[in-house]
Structures are given as structure tokens and as C-alpha cells.
Design a protein around this motif. Structure first.
Motif, PDB file in Angstrom:
ATOM      1  N   ASP A   1      41.263  97.243  38.422  1.00 41.23           N
ATOM      2  CA  ASP A   1      40.306  96.318  39.023  1.00 41.23           C
ATOM      3  C   ASP A   1      40.626  96.019  40.484  1.00 41.23           C
ATOM      4  N   LYS A   2      41.593  96.718  41.070  1.00 45.04           N
ATOM      5  CA  LYS A   2      41.986  96.468  42.448  1.00 45.04           C
ATOM      6  C   LYS A   2      41.660  97.680  43.311  1.00 45.04           C
TER       7      LYS A   2
ATOM      8  N   ILE B   1      37.124 102.361  57.365  1.00 47.83           N
ATOM      9  CA  ILE B   1      37.828 101.890  56.183  1.00 47.83           C
ATOM     10  C   ILE B   1      37.795 102.988  55.133  1.00 47.83           C
ATOM     11  N   GLN B   2      38.958 103.278  54.541  1.00 47.28           N
ATOM     12  CA  GLN B   2      39.044 104.198  53.410  1.00 47.28           C
ATOM     13  C   GLN B   2      39.397 103.364  52.193  1.00 47.28           C
ATOM     14  N   ALA B   3      38.529 103.401  51.173  1.00 47.54           N
ATOM     15  CA  ALA B   3      38.738 102.613  49.954  1.00 47.54           C
ATOM     16  C   ALA B   3      39.043 103.551  48.791  1.00 47.54           C
ATOM     17  N   THR B   4      40.138 103.264  48.073  1.00 49.63           N
ATOM     18  CA  THR B   4      40.508 104.009  46.873  1.00 49.63           C
ATOM     19  C   THR B   4      40.944 103.000  45.815  1.00 49.63           C
ATOM     20  N   HIS B   5      41.075 103.466  44.588  1.00 48.29           N
ATOM     21  CA  HIS B   5      41.646 102.608  43.549  1.00 48.29           C
ATOM     22  C   HIS B   5      43.114 102.374  43.907  1.00 48.29           C
ATOM     23  N   ALA B   6      43.695 101.302  43.416  1.00 45.44           N
ATOM     24  CA  ALA B   6      45.081 100.959  43.734  1.00 45.44           C
ATOM     25  C   ALA B   6      46.049 102.052  43.294  1.00 45.44           C
TER      26      ALA B   6
END
Length: 190
Positions: free
Chosen positions: A45-46, A61-66
Motif C-alpha cells: 500500500d506504499k 517524478i518516478q513512482a514505483t511500489h515500495a
């Protein structure tokens, strides 16, 4: 017969003791597995957000799962920034970009100077990251230098100017050779 009974009784008692001794270890292993699953669910969930400047007056911004997995869905990211002389920007909602999965860009929102940029993602996939970004005025590439064209002096031949007479002579020789071959070919068949 009593000897066999004693041996069987000893085997059953040994088995019972082994099972009773293994039960607490199995319970501890089950608790550890549950704790690992809970930690993994919390990680799922992060988001991990990597914030950087785009080299001009924007933010990427690069967004990935934790845990490092790529995002399969679009998430909502909100940018706020504090810059030189206390300037504030945001909240600005960021849109995904076609450059890649989980890639977001703010576009030109910053003025020249040093900015403290914070990007947040609300539930269900929560994440937050802060970075210092140096914004610069967008620069255009330098204009190409003009190419100087020099013409040869009258009567002088430039490089490669004399190739066409040789090509024409070669074509004439090929045509003559084919004509001779056809002429001799006809005489033999007659």
C-alpha cells in the motif's frame, strides 16, 4: 511379547514428545509468517517516489511500489513547492506522462532558483517524497554556424567534376559490346 510392547510404547512416547516439542516452534513460525505477510501488505500500500528537476523549470517524478515493482495503474500525485523568497506553488495535481509507466512530470511551474519540492500520494497507495530542485531558465540550443560555400575559379574543375565523361564512355562501350554480341549471335543461328 512384553519386549515388543515396551519398544512400541517407547516409540509412541517418543513420537508424542516430538510432536509436542514441535508445536511451539510451528506456532512461532506461523506468527513470523503472519508478521511477514502483514509487513508485505503494508509495503503493497506504499509508493516509492523519486523526485528530481527536469533540467529547466519543471519537476519529474518516478513512482514505483515500495518493493520496487512497477505501477500497473495511474495514481494521483500532488506537488507543492517552496522557493526563493518564500514563493509557494501548489497544490498541483500531476498527470502521468507517456515516457514510461509510473513517470510523472509537472511541466514548467518553477521560476529560476532553489526549490524544496514535496510530492504526495493519498490512499490507497500512499507515498511522500521531498527533494531540493535547482530550477533554471529553459535554454535553446545554439544556432548552427553558417556553412561557407566556395566556388572554384573560372576554368578550374572542382573535385569530382570530371567523372561523367568516363561514365558516358563506359556506357557507350557496353552498348557496342552488346551490339557486337547480338550481331555474331544472329550469324550463327542463320
Amino acid at each position: 511379547m512384553t519386549g515388543i510392547r515396551k519398544v512400541l510404547a517407547a516409540v509412541f512416547v517418543g513420537l508424542a514428545l516430538t510432536l509436542f516439542a514441535a508445536a511451539p516452534a510451528a506456532a512461532q513460525a506461523a506468527q513470523a509468517a503472519q508478521a511477514a505477510e502483514a509487513a508485505q501488505a503494508a509495503q503493497a500500500d506504499k509508493l516509492k517516489l523519486t523526485v528530481a528537476g527536469d533540467g529547466a523549470d519543471g519537476v519529474t517524478i518516478q513512482a514505483t511500489h515500495a518493493d520496487g515493482r512497477r505501477l500497473e495503474q495511474v495514481v494521483r500525485l500532488v506537488l507543492t513547492a517552496t522557493g526563493p523568497d518564500g514563493q509557494r506553488i501548489g497544490p498541483v495535481q500531476l498527470e502521468p506522462q507517456p515516457e514510461g509507466q509510473g513517470f510523472y512530470s509537472s511541466g514548467a511551474v518553477l521560476s529560476t532558483g532553489t526549490w524544496k519540492v514535496t510530492v504526495k500520494s493519498p490512499a490507497p497507495l500512499q507515498g511522500e517524497a521531498t527533494a531540493t530542485v535547482q530550477a533554471r531558465a529553459a535554454q535553446s540550443p545554439p544556432a548552427p554556424e553558417p556553412v561557407a560555400v566556395t566556388k572554384p575559379a573560372d576554368g578550374a574543375r572542382g573535385a569530382g567534376a570530371g567523372w561523367w565523361p568516363f561514365a558516358a564512355a563506359g556506357l557507350v562501350l557496353v552498348a557496342v559490346a552488346m551490339g557486337v554480341a547480338m550481331l555474331f549471335g544472329r550469324r550463327r543461328t542463320d
